[in-house]
Scaffold this active site. Structure first.
Site, PDB file in Angstrom:
ATOM      1  N   VAL A 161     -10.372  27.236  -2.738  1.00 54.79           N
ATOM      2  CA  VAL A 161      -9.208  26.595  -2.122  1.00 54.79           C
ATOM      3  C   VAL A 161      -9.303  26.616  -0.595  1.00 54.79           C
ATOM      4  O   VAL A 161      -8.960  25.641   0.078  1.00 54.79           O
ATOM      5  CB  VAL A 161      -7.906  27.269  -2.597  1.00 54.79           C
ATOM      6  CG1 VAL A 161      -6.692  26.696  -1.864  1.00 54.79           C
ATOM      7  CG2 VAL A 161      -7.732  27.081  -4.102  1.00 54.79           C
ATOM      8  N   GLU A 162      -9.774  27.721  -0.044  1.00 55.96           N
ATOM      9  CA  GLU A 162      -9.830  27.850   1.420  1.00 55.96           C
ATOM     10  C   GLU A 162     -10.811  26.866   2.053  1.00 55.96           C
ATOM     11  O   GLU A 162     -10.507  26.246   3.066  1.00 55.96           O
ATOM     12  CB  GLU A 162     -10.226  29.276   1.811  1.00 55.96           C
ATOM     13  CG  GLU A 162      -9.135  30.309   1.608  1.00 55.96           C
ATOM     14  CD  GLU A 162      -8.020  30.217   2.642  1.00 55.96           C
ATOM     15  OE1 GLU A 162      -8.122  29.399   3.571  1.00 55.96           O
ATOM     16  OE2 GLU A 162      -7.038  30.964   2.499  1.00 55.96           O
TER      17      GLU A 162
END
Length: 200
Positions: A57-58
């Site tokens: 996600v990052e």
């Protein structure tokens, strides 16, 4: 067809988990940093799949990723946070260069997650909210997920991938799994760099 809905829903969930797992299995970026993930998980006690979900996600496994706010690398660490967890510039490399190195970024990010898990035991939703918005924001709202759209989206996105990875790998370590149920959030949103097949 209404009569088939429960079975279709279950099949869709299984299919999403399979596609998520398959994505990682064929991703060269993930494969290239897998040893760093394994080592960081072993040293910190943070679940391997949780670190994996956070990175997905990052940064979408882009080691060179830099956010508009200045977060760097796979686990999108701010330089000040990285310093708290043992990263420093040296005469050969700037802080940004250090954080662009998976061998530096992943262990520091895992140490930060471990710290947050000790700060908010049994509450993965708060751990992820603090990772996204800082622990001060979580405390400001009475140890609850801050009502920031980005943070709500982030908690949902990471938790969703983490649960899919855990379901696809039932023998995996479950260090953080007991606390997944705490997450409550709105629809997926802005900070997701990589959208895995099957995510909604």
């Amino acid at each position: 067809k209404p009569g088939l809905q429960p079975h279709s829903s279950a099949a869709a969930g299984l299919s999403a988990r399979t596609r998520t797992q398959s994505f990682f299995e064929v991703s060269p970026r993930y494969k290239s940093v897998r040893p760093h993930l394994q080592k960081a998980a072993e040293k910190t006690g943070v679940d391997y799949d949780l670190i994996k979900a956070v990175i997905a996600v990052e940064s979408g496994f882009d080691a060179e990723a830099v956010s508009p706010k200045g977060a760097v690398g796979l686990m999108q660490l701010m330089p000040a946070t990285a310093e708290r967890f043992g990263v420093a510039a040296n005469k050969n490399r700037s802080m940004q260069q250090q954080l662009s190195d998976p061998a530096v970024n992943i262990p520091a990010g895992a140490r930060y997650l471990s710290y947050l898990m000790n700060l908010f035991p049994g509450r993965l939703d708060l751990v992820l909210a603090a990772y996204n918005a800082c622990e001060g924001a979580v405390n400001k709202y009475g140890k609850s997920v801050p009502p920031y759209k980005e943070t709500l989206n982030y908690v949902k996105a990471v938790t969703g991938i983490y649960e899919q990875l855990q379901a696809a790998n039932p023998l995996a370590g479950r260090v953080a799994s007991a606390s997944v149920s705490g997450g409550k959030s709105s629809a997926a949103g802005s900070r997701i760099r990589m959208t895995l097949p099957g995510m909604t």
